[in-house]
Design a protein around this motif. Structure first.
Motif, PDB file in Angstrom:
ATOM      1  N   UNK A 176       0.836  -1.243  -0.151  1.00  0.00           N
ATOM      2  CA  UNK A 176       0.112  -0.184   0.289  1.00  0.00           C
ATOM      3  C   UNK A 176       1.080   1.192   0.117  1.00  0.00           C
ATOM      4  N   UNK A 177       0.114   2.051   0.772  1.00  0.00           N
ATOM      5  CA  UNK A 177       1.247   3.655   0.431  1.00  0.00           C
ATOM      6  C   UNK A 177       0.741   4.537   1.581  1.00  0.00           C
ATOM      7  N   UNK A 178       1.738   5.105   2.019  1.00  0.00           N
ATOM      8  CA  UNK A 178       1.803   5.981   3.368  1.00  0.00           C
ATOM      9  C   UNK A 178       1.718   7.075   3.184  1.00  0.00           C
ATOM     10  N   UNK A 179       0.427   7.756   4.255  1.00  0.00           N
ATOM     11  CA  UNK A 179      -0.298   9.081   3.741  1.00  0.00           C
ATOM     12  C   UNK A 179       0.123   9.815   5.012  1.00  0.00           C
ATOM     13  N   UNK A 202      -4.172   3.372   1.119  1.00  0.00           N
ATOM     14  CA  UNK A 202      -4.119   4.055   2.361  1.00  0.00           C
ATOM     15  C   UNK A 202      -3.311   2.641   3.227  1.00  0.00           C
ATOM     16  N   UNK A 203      -2.170   2.307   3.164  1.00  0.00           N
ATOM     17  CA  UNK A 203      -1.593   1.103   4.930  1.00  0.00           C
ATOM     18  C   UNK A 203      -1.136   2.145   5.752  1.00  0.00           C
ATOM     19  N   UNK A 234     -10.433   4.047   8.858  1.00  0.00           N
ATOM     20  CA  UNK A 234      -8.694   3.329   8.701  1.00  0.00           C
ATOM     21  C   UNK A 234      -8.654   2.760  10.078  1.00  0.00           C
ATOM     22  N   UNK A 235      -7.687   1.839   9.421  1.00  0.00           N
ATOM     23  CA  UNK A 235      -7.320   0.977  10.973  1.00  0.00           C
ATOM     24  C   UNK A 235      -5.741   0.947  11.300  1.00  0.00           C
ATOM     25  N   UNK A 236      -5.180   1.536  10.807  1.00  0.00           N
ATOM     26  CA  UNK A 236      -4.214   1.391  10.244  1.00  0.00           C
ATOM     27  C   UNK A 236      -2.800   1.690  11.253  1.00  0.00           C
ATOM     28  N   UNK A 237      -1.843   2.319  11.771  1.00  0.00           N
ATOM     29  CA  UNK A 237      -1.386   2.291  12.520  1.00  0.00           C
ATOM     30  C   UNK A 237      -0.606   4.645  12.062  1.00  0.00           C
TER      31      UNK A 237
END
Length: 284
Positions: A176-179, A202-203, A234-237
């Motif tokens: 994925x990508x980093x926002x 977005x990950x 969104x539920x990632x870091x």
């Protein structure tokens, strides 16, 4: 909100000397840290992982491409292979630390420009290398998140939409990508509006103030940004990323020429409290 802190606030190479920081960050309320993966061996990071777990912390990792000889965008097959090997090395180090996601601009060295926009071939070369890297990481049950940078640091991938296109081209479920709020503030017409159409790609998220200082002391639209991410489920870091002048290597790479905060403690304490509060408010 899964909240971490990038260890580049203190160092580009975490060692035993930094272990006392882990206990401090846990007491503040962090869930984990982001480890810079610029040098070292898997065994070195295995020891760091043990120290993190002893303090109840998880970790992610960040990597860059150190030189043109390892550029994934190179027309030279040997350089692309070296770039792939470098990402695999970083993946191995993070796996040893017990990490779950490797992020960063791991496609081309920072500050190296061609003088023209990226070519179709360059993007295709990056996609080819990253597909192999994602397959490798997937075997280890790890994820990759590619980071678009502002135009003053790279010319390859500058916007969230261009990174999203790359993610679709690579087409691997763990890629994925980093926002990053700092880069989006420079490059996006609408830094908040770009979140929803790209949420599927977005990950990982970096929370960085517009001047790289303490979150909440600049002009990033925090309430709107976090609300958009929360609304999109969104539920990632979320990882706080702030840089100072104490580390010449990092300061030069990130173009930091003045102090943006009075102390590291302000960044990790006030940044944590501010962003936790903003996240809670975004759910109202």
């Amino acid at each position: 909100m899964l909240l971490g802190l990038n260890m580049l606030l203190w160092t580009p190479f975490v060692t035993e000397d930094h272990f006392p920081l882990f206990e401090r960050l846990k007491k503040v309320g962090y869930d984990g840290v982001e480890l810079p993966l610029f040098e070292g061996t898997p065994e070195h990071y295995r020891q760091i992982g043990l120290a993190l777990r002893d303090n109840g912390l998880q970790c992610t990792g960040i990597a860059v491409i150190p030189d043109e000889a390892r550029s994934c965008a190179s027309s030279t097959a040997a350089s692309r292979q070296a770039g792939l090997d470098h990402i695999k090395w970083a993946t191995d180090c993070l796996e040893a630390a017990g990490g779950e996601l490797l992020c960063g601009p791991f496609y081309h060295p920072l500050g190296v420009f061609s003088g023209a926009p990226p070519t179709r071939d360059e993007i295709d070369f990056v996609a080819g290398v990253h597909k192999e890297a994602a397959v490798y990481a997937g075997r280890k049950k790890m994820r990759l998140a590619v980071e678009p940078l502002n135009r003053f640091e790279t010319y390859i991938i500058n916007t969230v939409s261009s990174a999203a296109e790359l993610v679709r081209q690579v087409a691997e479920p763990n890629y994925g990508l980093l926002y990053d709020t700092f880069h989006a503030n420079i490059e996006e017409k609408d830094p908040v509006g770009i979140i929803d159409p790209c949420i599927g790609q977005i990950s990982h998220v970096h929370l960085s103030e517009n001047d790289r200082g303490t979150p909440g002391k600049g002009h990033i639209p925090w309430a709107a940004t976090l609300s958009a991410l929360r609304s999109a489920r969104y539920d990632g870091w979320f990882v706080i990323e702030a840089f100072g002048r104490a580390l010449p290597q990092v300061a030069a790479a990130t173009r930091v020429w003045r102090d943006f905060f009075p102390s590291e403690e302000e960044v990790y304490q006030q940044g944590h409290d501010f962003l936790r509060g903003q996240w809670e408010g975004s759910g109202v």
